[in-house]
Design a protein around this motif. Structure first.
Motif, PDB file in Angstrom:
ATOM      1  N   ALA A 138       0.851  -1.191   0.000  1.00 53.49           N
ATOM      2  CA  ALA A 138       0.000   0.000   0.000  1.00 53.49           C
ATOM      3  C   ALA A 138       0.886   1.241   0.000  1.00 53.49           C
ATOM      4  O   ALA A 138       1.866   1.309   0.739  1.00 53.49           O
ATOM      5  CB  ALA A 138      -0.892   0.000   1.233  1.00 53.49           C
ATOM      6  N   LEU A 139       0.530   2.220  -0.816  1.00 53.99           N
ATOM      7  CA  LEU A 139       1.283   3.475  -0.882  1.00 53.99           C
ATOM      8  C   LEU A 139       0.669   4.481   0.074  1.00 53.99           C
ATOM      9  O   LEU A 139      -0.513   4.825  -0.041  1.00 53.99           O
ATOM     10  CB  LEU A 139       1.276   4.026  -2.304  1.00 53.99           C
ATOM     11  N   VAL A 140       1.472   4.965   1.019  1.00 56.37           N
ATOM     12  CA  VAL A 140       1.057   6.011   1.950  1.00 56.37           C
ATOM     13  C   VAL A 140       1.798   7.278   1.552  1.00 56.37           C
ATOM     14  O   VAL A 140       3.029   7.284   1.478  1.00 56.37           O
ATOM     15  CB  VAL A 140       1.370   5.626   3.413  1.00 56.37           C
ATOM     16  N   GLU A 141       1.027   8.328   1.280  1.00 53.53           N
ATOM     17  CA  GLU A 141       1.606   9.598   0.840  1.00 53.53           C
ATOM     18  C   GLU A 141       1.491  10.610   1.969  1.00 53.53           C
ATOM     19  O   GLU A 141       0.409  10.846   2.495  1.00 53.53           O
ATOM     20  CB  GLU A 141       0.887  10.092  -0.410  1.00 53.53           C
ATOM     21  N   LEU A 142       2.630  11.200   2.314  1.00 52.74           N
ATOM     22  CA  LEU A 142       2.719  12.087   3.468  1.00 52.74           C
ATOM     23  C   LEU A 142       3.156  13.480   3.053  1.00 52.74           C
ATOM     24  O   LEU A 142       4.035  13.643   2.208  1.00 52.74           O
ATOM     25  CB  LEU A 142       3.726  11.513   4.468  1.00 52.74           C
ATOM     26  N   SER A 143       2.537  14.471   3.672  1.00 48.69           N
ATOM     27  CA  SER A 143       2.930  15.864   3.443  1.00 48.69           C
ATOM     28  C   SER A 143       2.722  16.627   4.742  1.00 48.69           C
ATOM     29  O   SER A 143       2.048  16.158   5.655  1.00 48.69           O
ATOM     30  CB  SER A 143       2.107  16.482   2.304  1.00 48.69           C
ATOM     31  N   GLY A 144       3.310  17.794   4.810  1.00 48.50           N
ATOM     32  CA  GLY A 144       3.176  18.593   6.019  1.00 48.50           C
ATOM     33  C   GLY A 144       3.447  20.058   5.752  1.00 48.50           C
ATOM     34  O   GLY A 144       4.085  20.409   4.758  1.00 48.50           O
ATOM     35  N   THR A 145       2.950  20.886   6.650  1.00 52.46           N
ATOM     36  CA  THR A 145       3.089  22.327   6.532  1.00 52.46           C
ATOM     37  C   THR A 145       3.409  22.917   7.899  1.00 52.46           C
ATOM     38  O   THR A 145       2.873  22.464   8.917  1.00 52.46           O
ATOM     39  CB  THR A 145       1.767  22.948   6.026  1.00 52.46           C
ATOM     40  N   VAL A 146       4.261  23.930   7.908  1.00 52.16           N
ATOM     41  CA  VAL A 146       4.513  24.687   9.135  1.00 52.16           C
ATOM     42  C   VAL A 146       3.301  25.586   9.343  1.00 52.16           C
ATOM     43  O   VAL A 146       3.034  26.478   8.540  1.00 52.16           O
ATOM     44  CB  VAL A 146       5.804  25.524   9.038  1.00 52.16           C
ATOM     45  N   SER A 147       2.539  25.329  10.409  1.00 50.46           N
ATOM     46  CA  SER A 147       1.308  26.085  10.632  1.00 50.46           C
ATOM     47  C   SER A 147       1.456  27.182  11.679  1.00 50.46           C
ATOM     48  O   SER A 147       0.629  28.085  11.746  1.00 50.46           O
ATOM     49  CB  SER A 147       0.165  25.138  11.013  1.00 50.46           C
ATOM     50  N   GLU A 148       2.524  27.104  12.479  1.00 52.13           N
ATOM     51  CA  GLU A 148       2.719  28.118  13.523  1.00 52.13           C
ATOM     52  C   GLU A 148       4.169  28.088  13.986  1.00 52.13           C
ATOM     53  O   GLU A 148       4.794  27.022  14.018  1.00 52.13           O
ATOM     54  CB  GLU A 148       1.787  27.804  14.697  1.00 52.13           C
ATOM     55  N   LEU A 149       4.688  29.228  14.348  1.00 50.78           N
ATOM     56  CA  LEU A 149       6.022  29.347  14.950  1.00 50.78           C
ATOM     57  C   LEU A 149       5.897  30.162  16.231  1.00 50.78           C
ATOM     58  O   LEU A 149       5.274  31.221  16.230  1.00 50.78           O
ATOM     59  CB  LEU A 149       7.002  30.040  14.007  1.00 50.78           C
ATOM     60  N   THR A 150       6.482  29.644  17.310  1.00 50.51           N
ATOM     61  CA  THR A 150       6.511  30.388  18.558  1.00 50.51           C
ATOM     62  C   THR A 150       7.939  30.395  19.080  1.00 50.51           C
ATOM     63  O   THR A 150       8.758  29.543  18.723  1.00 50.51           O
ATOM     64  CB  THR A 150       5.578  29.776  19.615  1.00 50.51           C
ATOM     65  N   GLU A 151       8.233  31.357  19.941  1.00 48.66           N
ATOM     66  CA  GLU A 151       9.571  31.461  20.502  1.00 48.66           C
ATOM     67  C   GLU A 151       9.723  30.456  21.632  1.00 48.66           C
ATOM     68  O   GLU A 151       8.829  30.290  22.466  1.00 48.66           O
ATOM     69  CB  GLU A 151       9.804  32.878  21.033  1.00 48.66           C
ATOM     70  N   ALA A 152      10.866  29.777  21.650  1.00 48.71           N
ATOM     71  CA  ALA A 152      11.185  28.831  22.718  1.00 48.71           C
ATOM     72  C   ALA A 152      11.957  29.555  23.810  1.00 48.71           C
ATOM     73  O   ALA A 152      12.541  30.618  23.576  1.00 48.71           O
ATOM     74  CB  ALA A 152      12.005  27.665  22.173  1.00 48.71           C
ATOM     75  N   ASP A 153      11.981  28.991  24.997  1.00 48.92           N
ATOM     76  CA  ASP A 153      12.666  29.610  26.142  1.00 48.92           C
ATOM     77  C   ASP A 153      14.155  29.808  25.898  1.00 48.92           C
ATOM     78  O   ASP A 153      14.761  30.723  26.454  1.00 48.92           O
ATOM     79  CB  ASP A 153      12.479  28.759  27.402  1.00 48.92           C
ATOM     80  N   ASP A 154      14.755  28.970  25.058  1.00 49.15           N
ATOM     81  CA  ASP A 154      16.199  29.036  24.823  1.00 49.15           C
ATOM     82  C   ASP A 154      16.585  29.961  23.670  1.00 49.15           C
ATOM     83  O   ASP A 154      17.738  29.982  23.242  1.00 49.15           O
ATOM     84  CB  ASP A 154      16.762  27.639  24.578  1.00 49.15           C
ATOM     85  N   GLY A 155      15.622  30.701  23.139  1.00 47.68           N
ATOM     86  CA  GLY A 155      15.906  31.586  22.016  1.00 47.68           C
ATOM     87  C   GLY A 155      15.657  30.956  20.671  1.00 47.68           C
ATOM     88  O   GLY A 155      15.684  31.634  19.647  1.00 47.68           O
ATOM     89  N   GLY A 156      15.403  29.672  20.656  1.00 49.29           N
ATOM     90  CA  GLY A 156      15.052  28.997  19.408  1.00 49.29           C
ATOM     91  C   GLY A 156      13.568  29.177  19.123  1.00 49.29           C
ATOM     92  O   GLY A 156      12.924  30.099  19.639  1.00 49.29           O
ATOM     93  N   GLN A 157      13.038  28.293  18.316  1.00 51.33           N
ATOM     94  CA  GLN A 157      11.620  28.350  17.986  1.00 51.33           C
ATOM     95  C   GLN A 157      10.997  26.978  18.137  1.00 51.33           C
ATOM     96  O   GLN A 157      11.682  25.952  18.070  1.00 51.33           O
ATOM     97  CB  GLN A 157      11.429  28.804  16.532  1.00 51.33           C
TER      98      GLN A 157
END
Length: 145
Positions: free
Chosen positions: A98-117
Motif C-alpha cells: 500500500a502506498l502512503v503519501e505524506l505531506s506537512g506544513t509549518v502552521s505556527e512558529l513560537t519562541e522557545a525559552d532558549d531563544g530557538g523556535q
C-alpha cells in the motif's frame, strides 16, 4: 536537516511516499507485540467487516512521524506528536503493498525559552487518495542559529 533559520509559517515539508507491505506488518507485529489477526489474515479481517488486512494504526502514525524526523533531522527535537485514526490502510497480499503519501506544513512558529523556535507542523497522510489520519500535528524544537 532543515535550515532552521529559514523556517516560516506556510512552508511545506518535502513530501514523502512510503510503501507498506505484508512483510512490514509482520516485522511491526514482532516489534510491537500486536499480533491481532486483522493485520495478517484476510479471512479474519474481512470476517469483522474490514476490506482486507490493514496496517497497524501505530505503524501508520510512525510513518507520518518519519516525515517530521526527516525534515527536522533530529528525532529528539520532537516536543509533541499526536494523531487521530480516521481510515485504515489496507495492505494487499502482493509485492507492491500500500502506498502512503505524506505531506506537512509549518502552521505556527513560537519562541522557545532558549531563544530557538517551536514549529507546529500539520501533517497529512493519504492512502488511496483519502486521508487516513486527522488532527495529525507535531511540535518540534528548532534551535537558535
Amino acid at each position: 536537516m532543515t535550515d532552521t533559520g529559514a523556517v516560516a509559517v506556510g512552508d511545506e515539508l518535502p513530501p514523502l511516499s512510503l510503501r507498506v507491505t505484508r512483510a512490514d506488518l509482520v516485522r511491526y507485529a514482532g516489534a510491537s507485540g500486536d499480533f491481532n489477526p486483522i493485520h495478517w489474515s484476510d479471512r479474519v479481517a474481512t470476517g469483522v467487516g474490514l476490506p482486507g488486512v490493514i496496517a497497524h494504526g501505530m505503524l501508520t502514525m510512525a510513518l507520518a512521524g518519519r516525515l517530521v524526523t526527516e525534515w527536522v533531522g533530529d528525532p529528539g527535537a520532537i516536543c509533541t506528536y499526536g494523531v487521530r485514526f480516521t481510515r485504515p490502510v489496507v495492505v494487499p497480499d502482493d509485492d507492491e503493498g500500500a502506498l502512503v503519501e505524506l505531506s506537512g506544513t509549518v502552521s505556527e512558529l513560537t519562541e522557545a525559552d532558549d531563544g530557538g523556535q517551536v514549529a507546529r507542523l500539520t501533517i497529512t497522510a493519504r492512502f488511496d487518495g483519502r486521508t487516513v489520519l486527522s488532527r495529525a500535528v507535531a511540535e518540534v524544537h528548532l534551535p537558535s542559529r
